[in-house]
Enzyme design. Structure first.
Site, short mmCIF file in Angstrom:
data_model
loop_
_atom_site.label_atom_id
_atom_site.label_comp_id
_atom_site.label_asym_id
_atom_site.label_seq_id
_atom_site.Cartn_x
_atom_site.Cartn_y
_atom_site.Cartn_z
N ARG A 241 0.86 -1.18 0.00
CA ARG A 241 0.00 0.00 0.00
C ARG A 241 0.89 1.23 0.00
O ARG A 241 1.95 1.24 0.63
CB ARG A 241 -0.92 0.03 1.23
CG ARG A 241 -2.09 -0.94 1.19
CD ARG A 241 -3.13 -0.55 0.14
NE ARG A 241 -4.30 -1.43 0.12
CZ ARG A 241 -4.42 -2.50 -0.67
NH1 ARG A 241 -3.45 -2.83 -1.50
NH2 ARG A 241 -5.52 -3.23 -0.64
N GLU A 270 -3.23 7.56 -4.52
CA GLU A 270 -3.67 7.04 -5.82
C GLU A 270 -5.16 7.32 -6.04
O GLU A 270 -5.92 7.32 -5.08
CB GLU A 270 -3.35 5.54 -5.95
CG GLU A 270 -4.00 4.63 -4.94
CD GLU A 270 -3.52 3.19 -5.08
OE1 GLU A 270 -2.33 2.92 -4.93
OE2 GLU A 270 -4.39 2.33 -5.33
N HIS A 288 -1.49 0.12 -9.82
CA HIS A 288 -2.12 -0.81 -8.87
C HIS A 288 -2.76 -2.00 -9.60
O HIS A 288 -3.98 -2.20 -9.53
CB HIS A 288 -3.16 -0.07 -8.00
CG HIS A 288 -3.42 -0.77 -6.70
ND1 HIS A 288 -3.76 -0.11 -5.55
CD2 HIS A 288 -3.38 -2.08 -6.37
CE1 HIS A 288 -3.94 -0.99 -4.57
NE2 HIS A 288 -3.71 -2.20 -5.05
C1 GLV Z 1 -5.13 -5.16 -3.93
O1 GLV Z 1 -4.35 -4.30 -3.66
C2 GLV Z 1 -5.63 -6.07 -2.96
O2 GLV Z 1 -5.49 -5.80 -1.76
O3 GLV Z 1 -6.23 -7.08 -3.35
#
Ligand code: GLV
Length: 344
Positions: A241, A270, A288
């Protein structure tokens, strides 16, 4: 009068054929195009809902559920669930679920791809070529760092971290890891990974991959102080993250030769990406997408739907969602399920 069916909110377009399964049980209110829902819009959508299928875009806390008196379950399509205030949901008797396991290997593949692209400067090389800068083959063009024979440091050794360690073994890397708790010997052996302290890992690793869950305790775990403990020749990859890394300090270290390169799939703000990062050539930036293979994204949605149906007391697993994150809240749902079976 026909009994009205529980209302379920689907926050983003997912896969219509999979989401269609919800219609057998619920009155489905699906969002038709990708939408940035305001905090108030989320509260409005939840107000009359019994359940919701949401993504990491939707931040749900006490304010969003304050008037949601019928809400019993939130199924997050993602393994990370820092978008949900789980204590607030639990206190309100709302079950939260996530989608672990189904994305482990795909995400580990991507972590490794991002590491390779970063260490070997693949996206930088492609940009350079497309810009027409390749005039003559030269020995010293775009020299990068090796993976084979190097030391990888994995911070966060859950399922995805272990998947990355197994891949690193195949590449002939030494693997160090740091985790809240040490893994059993058998798992360490299978991953070929050695446990060490966080500072020791930073000081010894040629490549550091962050794959730990976000919590306020790890906010800016990587900052100017911890970056200074890394080798100036090292690469840093973040698939966890954004908030784990102080991006201003990272951009400064990358711009000033205190870190060789970084690969980022996640960002503090983001979808906004800091201009300081966008301006650098030695950072690989992806939007992401670590779990974004078609098969895995479908498996995530399918699991989230199984969770929602079960948490709302429907289907063959009624009252037993496969992957709850706050199983203690299930007691409330179980009561509802029993009452329903008894025709209450
Ligand atoms: C994506 O970042 C997830 O947590 O699945």
């Amino acid at each position: 009068m026909a009994e009205s069916r529980p209302r379920v909110w689907v926050s983003q377009p997912l896969f219509d054929d999979l989401v269609g399964r919800l219609a057998a049980h619920f009155d489905v209110h699906a969002t038709e195009s990708v939408t940035e829902h305001s905090p108030q819009a989320i509260a409005d959508a939840l107000r009359d809902s019994a359940g919701a299928l949401v993504t990491l875009n939707e931040k749900i806390g006490a304010a969003q559920i304050a008037e949601a008196s019928h809400l019993r379950a939130i199924a997050n399509v993602g393994v990370g669930y820092n978008n949900l205030d789980v204590p607030a949901l639990t206190a309100a008797g709302i079950v939260a679920t996530n989608t672990p396991d189904v994305l482990t290997e795909t995400t580990a593949d991507f972590g490794f791809a991002l590491l390779m692209a970063t260490a070997r400067r693949i996206t930088e090389a492609e940009r350079w070529l497309r810009e027409g800068q390749w005039q003559q083959w030269s020995f010293s063009t775009l020299l990068g760092a090796d993976l084979h024979g190097s030391t990888l440091g994995i911070v966060g050794m859950g399922r995805i971290g272990q998947g990355i360690a197994r891949r690193a073994r195949g590449f002939g890397m030494r693997v160090l890891y740091h985790n809240r708790s040490r893994l059993p010997d058998t798992v360490e052996r299978e991953c070929g990974a050695s446990y060490t302290g966080f500072d020791d890992l930073l000081g010894r690793a040629d490549h550091v991959v962050l794959v730990l869950p976000y919590s306020p305790q790890v906010h800016h775990l990587i900052d100017a102080v911890t970056l200074a403990k890394m080798k100036p020749s090292a690469t840093l990859v973040n698939i966890a993250r954004g908030g784990i890394v102080d991006e201003v300090a990272l951009a400064d270290a990358l711009a000033n030769g205190r870190l060789a390169a970084a690969g980022l799939d996640v960002y503090e703000g983001e979808p906004a990406v800091r201009p300081e990062l966008l301006a650098l050539r030695n950072v690989v930036l992806t939007p992401h997408i670590a779990s974004a293979s078609l098969a895995t994204r479908r498996a995530m949605v399918a699991l989230a739907i199984d969770n929602l149906i079960a948490a709302l007391g429907e289907g063959p697993q009624a009252g037993r969602p496969p992957t709850p994150v706050n199983p203690e809240a299930l007691a409330t749902t179980a009561g509802i399920t029993t009452a329903k079976r008894q025709g209450a």
